[in-house]
Design an enzyme around this catalytic site. Structure first.
Site, PDB file in Angstrom:
ATOM      1  N   LYS A  43      39.484  40.716  42.452  1.00 26.33           N
ATOM      2  CA  LYS A  43      39.878  40.745  41.036  1.00 26.33           C
ATOM      3  C   LYS A  43      41.076  39.814  40.831  1.00 26.33           C
ATOM      4  O   LYS A  43      41.932  39.699  41.712  1.00 26.33           O
ATOM      5  CB  LYS A  43      40.235  42.188  40.666  1.00 26.33           C
ATOM      6  CG  LYS A  43      40.324  42.468  39.169  1.00 26.33           C
ATOM      7  CD  LYS A  43      40.546  43.980  38.929  1.00 26.33           C
ATOM      8  CE  LYS A  43      40.700  44.318  37.463  1.00 26.33           C
ATOM      9  NZ  LYS A  43      40.924  45.766  37.246  1.00 26.33           N
ATOM     10  N   SER A  82      38.705  52.010  35.865  1.00 22.88           N
ATOM     11  CA  SER A  82      38.347  50.591  35.845  1.00 22.88           C
ATOM     12  C   SER A  82      37.430  50.120  36.961  1.00 22.88           C
ATOM     13  O   SER A  82      36.930  49.000  36.914  1.00 22.88           O
ATOM     14  CB  SER A  82      39.611  49.728  35.861  1.00 22.88           C
ATOM     15  OG  SER A  82      40.167  49.679  34.581  1.00 22.88           O
ATOM     16  N   SER A 107      38.032  47.707  33.677  1.00 27.06           N
ATOM     17  CA  SER A 107      38.470  46.332  33.600  1.00 27.06           C
ATOM     18  C   SER A 107      37.984  45.458  34.755  1.00 27.06           C
ATOM     19  O   SER A 107      37.964  44.240  34.633  1.00 27.06           O
ATOM     20  CB  SER A 107      40.001  46.295  33.566  1.00 27.06           C
ATOM     21  OG  SER A 107      40.537  46.837  34.762  1.00 27.06           O
TER      22      SER A 107
END
Lengths: 479, 475
Positions: free
Chosen positions: A73, A172, A148
């Site tokens: 990420k 997330s 996310s």
């Protein structure tokens, strides 16, 4: 080509038995990453990855991740590789250091292919608010993958790599995993170092990861868990470390529970029926799932408490993004530092981020703090206290991870929910208490997946993985 | 109308740890700009704070020295505000639970009265970066950023500039004797902010508080307070209001100037620092920190009182720990007269240091030989005047006192007859001085004794010479 549909464990076996080379895996991964059509990536480092793969001429039998490609990420610090957390405020920011997680993965021999797109600064659950636009669900491109940790989830779903790293502050990793039909595991807060993870709300932020199965989650936990002197909240004490053993063998028995509101209030009654079918089947494997009452007030408090606490912390955590030392710059014409910071932050953040900062700041003002921020903290404390009671009686809480399949991109709204439904937000319980929590593939509806979520007490990660293994097998049996 | 000043003081002390409060960045002074920083100090995304254990030990020691309640659990909070010297956008401090609370500082005023000043709290925090302002731009030096600080906040219990000065001196002594800080006000390692308001006599209502900053010496604390008392008194007497504001002391003009009005006050949006879990301070950790404390001035004061130094003499030694340590170490040897030793140290050696611009800490002098010299004077084997000559050699050369006395052929003339001979000679040459003395000019006596000393090349015992002169020309 098609090696990357396999799990880490399978690929490791192929690698050590010379059925495939690391270079071939990385090459396949790089090709898929390059051809991505779901807007999963912030930064692709395929050339570099291929170079590193070429050097890998032998595979260490004892390192299960050796030679395996993965993606990270974009809110993890990677030395020399631009890291923006999908925010314009960090455009051009090239970190000077590696996050502990990345250091450990490199040491374990894993090869980074790309940094993945995410909701801006990890604030969001849709994966649509990145500065490069929405990330799409590889299973159906009219739908979101969720956020996310959107790109990291999509990459594993699309088999660009067998695992990926994300972060989980509310759900997330665990919510996208449900929408993608893969495993998303958030270990106990403090088990894995946060050093180098860009802060969203640090009392809730947890390193978490996506994989194809429970065993792979255990393999990653084995590599990533451990005290880090750079993270004061990382855990020094003792805990059961038999992650891989448990995820291989499964537990012999377990006593789980569910909160009726989180099952029965799901609108689609077919899903409700599926749930009760599952717990019936689990009985055969000595896993009982009992009804456990919870005060609805506590469930209703989850969303507001989460939004207030996370926004308050985020407003402070991201105060460093002032454009003075790194990140957004140029084009700013200011007479004084205040004006400079104002312009940098006005340009750097999207309106949704600004709204969170404003609300977060507002809740911390001395006139409001008691009524808003501290009340939210009190709610959090009460929820955690109740969960501790639950975990004193049960080995875990088993509930659907989402009440439906991944929403259509066209259905996404960006205003804050006025009437939050706890069915959509309950997994934040895991972050409130720092509990280990895993989402597993469960059922399909209209050919799209829905996951099931299991949450346990702190540092019972190994036991949780053992239970998850049994559930995983049970679900597979069903199909 | 009569007013009583109400004074409270906040003191920031930079702690002398090796590394910073929450990072491994070095704590140093005078290094080239922006060379003493690590990632955390510059607030790069993803960095995390790690509490400096030594700073906590120092915090415990300072709190203990002020007889405070010491926190059993350490908590840290964030103080949020945007400023160009604050890279994180917040300062990590202790707002809710300071490491020390409810302490007391004893001060002795010039009239001898002892007063206790309450200390509300002492808390650990990190320093900001240093800004260098130029007409068109500002440069930031992050070297200081993250240096551990302990902030000591008094209760508003001081009422005169003298009390304030004594309080600041006492804190200065504590931190320098504990060796937790350099305590250099001029270099900013100890910084004072003073709050002052005026209260009507016989009232219990506090007046409006004014904060004074930029007080980089104890003398400035005094003059800023004197100025503010005068300024506020005049305002009130003219039926004007004192406004709540922050004022900067202007050293060259000796006045305070408006910095900002309090209406612009920032809401710091404090909340608990999530990256530092509460840290339990074990009893053994606290005990260990306290038992390894260096002696406080109080300890030396008792020692000096026991060897019969006067309160004045003691008060001259204590403010600078180097002089205290020097004198204390001399007491390891047998000192016949501590007072003569004090005179040598605080008179002759101090003026030598001033003249040669040296620090006592760097002075190379054999303390045993100094004590022996002091003893020779005390036993009247040589005069104090002669002793000074010996001292001058001791200060420069590594020699034995006895050898110097021998080589200079020094000895004090104590024989009355010999002294009388010299006195007679001097008197016969100074008729005018005798007349002056008889007319009541006491100074003339000193002049005559001085002449006797000169004639004897300083060898005569001055006390005896004085007695003999008096016998001859007195009534």
């Amino acid at each position: 080509m098609g090696n990357l549909n396999k799990t880490i464990a399978m690929l490791h076996d192929d690698l050590v038995n010379n059925r495939v080379t690391s270079y071939e895996l990385v090459e396949e991964s790089c090709k898929k990453v390059t051809d991505d059509t779901c807007n999963m990536y912030e930064k692709k480092i395929v050339k570099d990855a291929l170079k590193r793969a070429k050097k890998k001429t032998s595979i260490d039998k004892n390192k299960l991740l050796d030679g395996i490609p993965f993606v990270l990420k974009d809110n993890f610090s990677t030395k020399g590789v631009e890291s923006t957390a999908s925010s314009n405020s960090l455009n051009g920011y090239i970190p000077l250091y590696d996050a502990t997680v990345y250091t450990k993965l490199k040491k374990a021999g894993a090869i980074l292919i790309a940094k993945t797109s995410m909701d801006e600064l990890a604030m969001g659950g849709t994966g649509t608010t990145s500065h490069i636009g929405p990330t799409l669900n590889p299973l159906d491109k009219t739908r979101i993958i969720g956020g996310s940790s959107a790109g990291s989830c999509a990459a594993v779903v699309a088999a660009h790599c067998p695992f990926s790293i994300g972060s989980d502050t509310g759900d997330s990793v665990r919510k996208p995993a449900s929408y993608g039909g893969i495993v998303g595991f958030k270990p106990t807060y403090g088990l894995v170092s946060r050093y180098g993870l860009f802060a969203f709300a640090q009392s809730l932020d947890t390193v978490a990861y996506f994989s194809k199965d429970v065993l792979d989650s255990a393999i990653l936990t084995e590599v990533l868990a451990g005290y880090d002197k750079n993270d004061s909240t990382s855990y020094k004490g003792k805990y059961d470390k038999s992650f891989i053993k448990n995820a291989t063998e499964g537990v012999k028995s377990a006593k789980l529970c569910y909160f009726p509101q989180l099952v029965d209030n799901i609108k689609d009654k077919k899903i409700v029926d599926e749930y009760y079918k599952l717990i019936e089947k689990l009985k055969k494997h000595n896993i009982t799932v009992e009804k456990c009452e919870i005060d609805e007030k506590l469930l209703n408090a989850i969303y507001p408490a989460y939004m207030i606490i996370s926004s308050a912390e985020a407003s402070s955590n991201n105060a460093c993004l002032d454009g003075l030392r790194y990140g957004i710059s140029g084009d700013i014409n200011a007479d004084n530092y205040r004006e400079y910071i104002k312009q940098a932050r006005s340009k750097g953040f999207s309106d949704m981020i600004k709204r969170r900062f404003v609300i977060g700041s507002f809740s911390l003002l001395s006139d409001n703090k008691q009524e808003i921020f501290l009340r939210a903290q009190k709610a959090r404390t009460r929820i955690v206290k109740y969960m501790k009671e639950v975990f004193s009686k049960y080995d875990g809480l088993l509930v659907p991870a989402s009440q439906n399949v991944a929403p259509l991109l066209s259905d996404i709204v960006y205003s804050w929910t006025k009437e939050p439904n706890y069915i959509d937000n309950h997994m934040a319980i895991g972050n409130f208490g720092g509990f280990p929590s895993i989402t597993l593939p469960w059922i399909e509806k209209d050919n799209l997946p829905i996951g099931i979520n299991l949450t346990s007490d702190n540092f019972k990660d190994a036991n949780l993985l053992g239970i998850a293994k049994v559930i995983e097998d049970t679900v597979k049996e069903e199909n | 109308m009569e007013y009583i000043p109400v004074i409270g003081i906040e003191i920031h002390v930079e702690l002398k740890t090796k590394s910073k409060m929450f990072s491994s960045g070095p704590v140093s002074y005078g290094k080239s700009k922006n060379s003493q920083t690590v990632l955390f100090d510059l607030a790069y995304p993803g960095v995390l704070p790690v509490v400096n254990k030594q700073a906590v030990r120092y915090g415990i020691q300072v709190a203990s020295a002020m007889e405070m309640d010491i926190a059993k659990v350490l908590y840290f909070d964030r103080k949020n505000y945007f400023y160009s010297d604050l890279p994180k956008g917040y300062q990590i401090t202790q707002n809710d639970h300071p490491i020390g609370s409810n302490g007391v500082i004893k001060i002795t005023l010039s009239d001898g009265t002892v007063k206790e000043i309450g200390v509300e709290r002492a808390h650990l925090e990190e320093d900001t970066a240093k800004q260098l302002h130029f007409p068109k731009y500002t440069l930031v030096d992050y070297n200081r950023c993250g240096t551990p600080l302990i902030e000591i906040v008094s209760k508003p219990e001081m009422h005169t500039p003298e009390e304030a000065v004594k309080y600041v001196e006492a804190i200065h002594e504590i931190i320098t004797y504990l060796d937790v800080s350099d305590g250099k006000m001029e270099e900013g390692s100890m910084r004072c902010d003073v709050n002052i308001s005026l209260m009507e006599k016989d009232s219990d209502k506090f007046g409006t508080k004014v904060e004074c900053k930029n007080l980089n010496s104890i003398a400035n604390v005094k003059s800023a307070l004197e100025y503010e008392i005068k300024r506020q008194t005049e305002l009130l007497n003219n039926n004007q209001v004192v406004e709540q504001e922050t004022r900067r002391y202007n050293d060259s003009k000796g006045i305070t100037e408006l910095m900002r009005k309090k209406t612009d006050a920032v809401d710091y949006k404090y909340f608990r620092e999530p990256n530092i879990a509460p840290i339990k301070l074990s009893t053994s950790f606290i005990k260990d920190a306290i038992s390894s404390m260096k002696h406080l001035p109080e300890f030396y004061k008792k020692v000096f009182e026991d060897c019969e130094l006067t309160q004045y003499q003691i008060s001259q030694l204590l403010p600078d720990k180097n002089f205290t340590y020097f004198f204390y170490e001399c007491l390891n040897y047998e000192v016949v007269s501590p007072k003569i030793l004090w005179n040598l140290l605080m008179g002759d050696i101090l003026s030598y240091l001033n003249k040669t611009e040296q620090k006592l800490a760097n002075l190379q002098i054999n303390k045993e030989q100094l004590v022996l010299l002091s003893n020779e004077i005390a036993k009247q084997n040589i005069s104090y005047q002669q002793g000074k000559d010996v001292l001058n050699i001791l200060l420069k050369e590594d020699k034995k006192t006895s050898d110097i006395i021998k080589s200079l052929n020094l000895s004090q003339v104590n024989d009355n007859l010999a002294i009388e001979n010299i006195v007679n000679e001097v008197l016969s040459l100074n008729a005018q001085a005798i007349t002056d003395f008889k007319n009541g000019k006491d100074k003339a006596l000193g002049f005559i004794v001085g002449q006797v000393m000169k004639a004897s090349k300083g060898k005569v015992n001055p006390e005896k010479a004085k007695q003999i002169v008096l016998n001859k020309i007195g009534n």
